[in-house]
Design a protein around this motif. Structure first.
Motif, PDB file in Angstrom:
ATOM      1  N   UNK A   1      17.257   1.303  17.195  1.00 20.54           N
ATOM      2  CA  UNK A   1      16.631   0.026  16.840  1.00 20.54           C
ATOM      3  C   UNK A   1      17.662  -0.979  16.326  1.00 20.54           C
ATOM      4  N   UNK A   2      18.641  -0.503  15.559  1.00 19.59           N
ATOM      5  CA  UNK A   2      19.689  -1.412  15.080  1.00 19.59           C
ATOM      6  C   UNK A   2      20.483  -1.974  16.251  1.00 19.59           C
ATOM      7  N   UNK A   3      20.763  -1.120  17.234  1.00 18.74           N
ATOM      8  CA  UNK A   3      21.472  -1.577  18.429  1.00 18.74           C
ATOM      9  C   UNK A   3      20.624  -2.572  19.214  1.00 18.74           C
ATOM     10  N   UNK A   4      19.342  -2.315  19.300  1.00 17.56           N
ATOM     11  CA  UNK A   4      18.439  -3.235  20.004  1.00 17.56           C
ATOM     12  C   UNK A   4      18.389  -4.588  19.308  1.00 17.56           C
ATOM     13  N   UNK A   5      18.381  -4.568  17.976  1.00 19.60           N
ATOM     14  CA  UNK A   5      18.392  -5.825  17.221  1.00 19.60           C
ATOM     15  C   UNK A   5      19.623  -6.648  17.578  1.00 19.60           C
ATOM     16  N   UNK A   6      20.771  -5.987  17.690  1.00 20.12           N
ATOM     17  CA  UNK A   6      22.014  -6.697  18.015  1.00 20.12           C
ATOM     18  C   UNK A   6      21.994  -7.233  19.450  1.00 20.12           C
ATOM     19  N   UNK A   7      21.570  -6.398  20.378  1.00 14.40           N
ATOM     20  CA  UNK A   7      21.514  -6.829  21.782  1.00 14.40           C
ATOM     21  C   UNK A   7      20.553  -7.988  21.935  1.00 14.40           C
ATOM     22  N   UNK A   8      19.375  -7.861  21.334  1.00 17.61           N
ATOM     23  CA  UNK A   8      18.338  -8.904  21.430  1.00 17.61           C
ATOM     24  C   UNK A   8      18.863 -10.229  20.872  1.00 17.61           C
ATOM     25  N   UNK A   9      19.518 -10.198  19.713  1.00 16.62           N
ATOM     26  CA  UNK A   9      20.039 -11.425  19.115  1.00 16.62           C
ATOM     27  C   UNK A   9      21.191 -12.011  19.912  1.00 16.62           C
ATOM     28  N   UNK A  10      22.059 -11.148  20.409  1.00 21.62           N
ATOM     29  CA  UNK A  10      23.189 -11.615  21.216  1.00 21.62           C
ATOM     30  C   UNK A  10      22.698 -12.334  22.470  1.00 21.62           C
ATOM     31  N   UNK A  11      21.756 -11.731  23.175  1.00 22.00           N
ATOM     32  CA  UNK A  11      21.220 -12.363  24.387  1.00 22.00           C
ATOM     33  C   UNK A  11      20.472 -13.643  24.048  1.00 22.00           C
ATOM     34  N   UNK A  12      19.811 -13.673  22.922  1.00 22.32           N
ATOM     35  CA  UNK A  12      19.033 -14.849  22.512  1.00 22.32           C
ATOM     36  C   UNK A  12      19.915 -16.088  22.380  1.00 22.32           C
ATOM     37  N   UNK A  13      21.107 -15.919  21.854  1.00 20.98           N
ATOM     38  CA  UNK A  13      21.973 -17.066  21.593  1.00 20.98           C
ATOM     39  C   UNK A  13      23.112 -17.221  22.601  1.00 20.98           C
ATOM     40  N   UNK A  14      23.362 -16.194  23.431  1.00 20.48           N
ATOM     41  CA  UNK A  14      24.489 -16.237  24.368  1.00 20.48           C
ATOM     42  C   UNK A  14      24.079 -16.320  25.829  1.00 20.48           C
ATOM     43  N   UNK A  15      23.039 -15.590  26.234  1.00 22.03           N
ATOM     44  CA  UNK A  15      22.674 -15.536  27.651  1.00 22.03           C
ATOM     45  C   UNK A  15      22.137 -16.905  28.097  1.00 22.03           C
ATOM     46  N   UNK A  16      22.713 -17.494  29.131  1.00 23.82           N
ATOM     47  CA  UNK A  16      22.308 -18.842  29.550  1.00 23.82           C
ATOM     48  C   UNK A  16      20.807 -18.990  29.818  1.00 23.82           C
ATOM     49  N   UNK A  17      20.191 -17.976  30.434  1.00 20.85           N
ATOM     50  CA  UNK A  17      18.777 -18.090  30.785  1.00 20.85           C
ATOM     51  C   UNK A  17      17.855 -17.816  29.606  1.00 20.85           C
TER      52      UNK A  17
ATOM     53  N   UNK B   1      32.979  -7.071  18.258  1.00 21.70           N
ATOM     54  CA  UNK B   1      33.631  -5.811  18.640  1.00 21.70           C
ATOM     55  C   UNK B   1      32.626  -4.694  18.896  1.00 21.70           C
ATOM     56  N   UNK B   2      31.426  -4.839  18.350  1.00 18.69           N
ATOM     57  CA  UNK B   2      30.407  -3.804  18.529  1.00 18.69           C
ATOM     58  C   UNK B   2      30.032  -3.593  19.992  1.00 18.69           C
ATOM     59  N   UNK B   3      30.270  -4.596  20.839  1.00 17.82           N
ATOM     60  CA  UNK B   3      29.888  -4.434  22.250  1.00 17.82           C
ATOM     61  C   UNK B   3      30.809  -3.439  22.966  1.00 17.82           C
TER      62      UNK B   3
END
Length: 550
Positions: free
Chosen positions: A30-46, A110-112
């Motif tokens: 879940x902690x990893x999902x929180x990071x992925x979800x937030x990263x995509x929210x602010x970084x992924x163009x779409x 670096x977590x990625x």
């Protein structure tokens, strides 16, 4: 033959050990999902442009995350998720080297590259998204002001009055706030507890609250983990937990004891036989220091000085209209019951009788700078105090917007007094240094000593006032550590519609010294004593006068 059989067995043992090492706990997933979800929210163009309802996308992926048992399976869940969002075109703007001086103490992706959790394929996809991130106006965050570059969280669904038993919305509460701080809180790097650790620590509290109150207290604890005096949580449910009934006194925490320094209502204090200087050591048989230790995680503050200042609400309040206290008066320890009241019963009005300015003994000027609200008053005050041997600017009460005009009288040249870091929305998590800002004048008008009085009550605008006046030619700052929460405030809503706030801009001295958490620079430090408080002394003012007369 035995050697041939041995190899497959060793291979099987080795393979099983690899998988055992990569098995993930529910908290890790879940902690990893929180990071992925937030990263995509602010970084992924779409995603950053608002094409997807990102909350719903989280709710869709959570069941898949739950069924994954190891890092290979979990990585594949994320890979499939990223592929479903569409192709990412190369970002030409992202490749251009910007002539920008970055402040990168908050920046950490670096977590990625964590090989214990992510496969090489997933790490490469995440890195590609970073290098070809969204540019321009975003859906979930914008600048409140293009000039100040303060972040403003937009288009977030609030889910007002949501059912606290809804596990998805509880996780969303944690995920959303954690990522807002991760990418847009300039003092994230200064928190006592590493922000990644906070995520893992708070996860069980959002997963398994026993009551609705548990959830709200977990949210308050999460917010307090920012270690920011601005980071308050406006929620009546938590206020009720700490109690709506007050003793009719205000007090100061000194040496882990509550020393009465004033009254909310003189008559009610007298009725309960409470006196200035009474030292309260226990409340309902519990030591004051124990209460402070238990409630510390719920008291917002940038530093321990401000935490003690804010502790008054949490220490002696309660849900009942009476309390048993142990206290010391004139060296004698006594125990008695005290009535508590609703605050409205005090009909309390803050003291406002103090003079804006006056001349103290030995020709020392004094001005309560917080009382000076209009610019036109400044020349009048400085004219009245121009022949004094020193002027004391008391910055410990109220707020003022006149420091620039006082600074014009005490400087012989314009000087830099602060610089700031502001978030770069095109590269979330990175901050840009602003230019330095000047105050003062090119013509010194007052040549005597200038003394600034500060303490833990000085926060935000008051700290900024002190920094501005410290540019003077002959300025000495006297007092105790200030609140350590400078810079503009960002106000936004949590899931549930409850408001919170953080310091949205990082403020530094021109030499790079931080003010967040540390407070303003102090030349002569004064630590108030219980004896001084009991005697009704203003120990900071007394020390300033002593310095002037030396």
């Amino acid at each position: 033959m035995k050697k041939i059989l041995c190899f497959p067995i060793l291979l099987l043992i080795f393979t099983n050990s690899i998988y055992a090492q990569n098995e993930l706990s529910k908290i890790e997933k879940l902690a990893t999902t929180a990071k992925i979800w937030g990263f995509l929210k602010y970084y992924h163009p779409e995603v950053a442009n608002g094409k997807y309802n990102w909350d719903k996308e989280l709710f869709k992926v959570l069941p898949k995350v739950e069924t994954a048992t190891n890092n290979i399976q979990l990585s594949q869940v994320y890979i499939d998720w990223i592929k479903s969002l569409g192709e990412i075109k190369p970002c030409k703007k992202c490749d251009i080297e910007k002539d920008i001086q970055y402040f990168d103490k908050n920046f950490d992706l670096n977590w990625i590259n964590n090989k214990q959790i992510f496969t090489t394929e997933l790490s490469e996809k995440l890195k590609y998204i970073e290098l070809n991130r969204h540019q321009g106006k975003k859906h979930y965050v914008n600048y409140y002001s293009n000039k100040l570059k303060i972040p403003d969280f937009t288009n977030e669904v609030e889910y007002e009055n949501f059912d606290w038993q809804n596990g998805n919305l509880r996780l969303l509460t944690l995920f959303r706030y954690w990522n807002q701080i991760e990418y847009f809180f300039p003092a994230k790097y200064q928190t006592d507890t590493n922000w990644d650790v906070v995520l893992a620590k708070m996860m069980p509290k959002f997963l398994n609250p026993q009551t609705e109150l548990d959830l709200h207290l977990a949210t308050l604890e999460l917010i307090v983990s920012c270690d920011d005096s601005h980071a308050t949580y406006f929620n009546e449910k938590t206020y009720s937990f700490f109690g709506r009934y007050y003793m009719p006194v205000n007090f100061k925490v000194i040496n882990k004891k509550a020393v009465i320094t004033g009254f909310y209502n003189d008559s009610l204090a007298k009725l309960n036989d409470l006196q200035l200087g009474d030292i309260i050591t226990k409340s309902n048989d519990k030591k004051i220091e124990t209460i402070l230790e238990e409630q510390e995680k719920y008291i917002n503050a940038s530093n321990i000085s401000r935490k003690k200042f804010n502790a008054s609400y949490y220490t002696l309040n309660g849900a009942t209209d009476s309390v048993k206290i142990e206290f010391i008066r004139n060296g004698k320890t006594s125990i008695k019951s005290i009535k508590r009241y609703l605050f409205k019963d005090f009909k309390y009005k803050a003291e406002s009788k103090s003079d804006k300015y006056k001349i103290l003994e030995n020709n020392i000027g004094y001005t309560n700078i917080g009382k000076v609200k209009e610019v036109k008053e400044v020349p009048k005050i400085m004219e009245a105090l121009k022949n004094t041997k020193a002027i004391i600017f008391d910055i410990r009460k109220y707020e003022t917007f006149t420091p620039y005009y006082f600074a014009n009288y005490i400087t012989s040249q314009k000087k830099d007094f602060y610089k700031a870091i502001v978030t770069d929305l095109d590269y979330p998590g990175r901050y840009i240094w602003s230019e330095t800002f000047k105050s003062g004048n090119d013509r010194l008008k007052y040549t005597g000593k200038v003394i600034l009085l500060v303490d833990e009550s000085c926060q935000s605008q008051l700290e900024f006032t002190a920094m501005c006046l410290q540019t003077g030619d002959n300025v000495t700052t006297v007092g105790s550590q200030t609140s350590g929460a400078d810079g503009n405030v960002v106000i936004f809503n949590m899931v549930g519609g409850y408001k919170t706030q953080i310091s949205g801009v990082g403020i530094f001295y021109p030499d790079g010294t931080e003010t967040q958490r540390k407070g303003v620079k102090i030349d002569i430090k004064v630590k108030p004593t219980i004896e001084g408080v009991i005697a009704g002394k203003d120990q900071i003012l007394e020390r300033a006068i002593k310095f002037i007369n030396e």
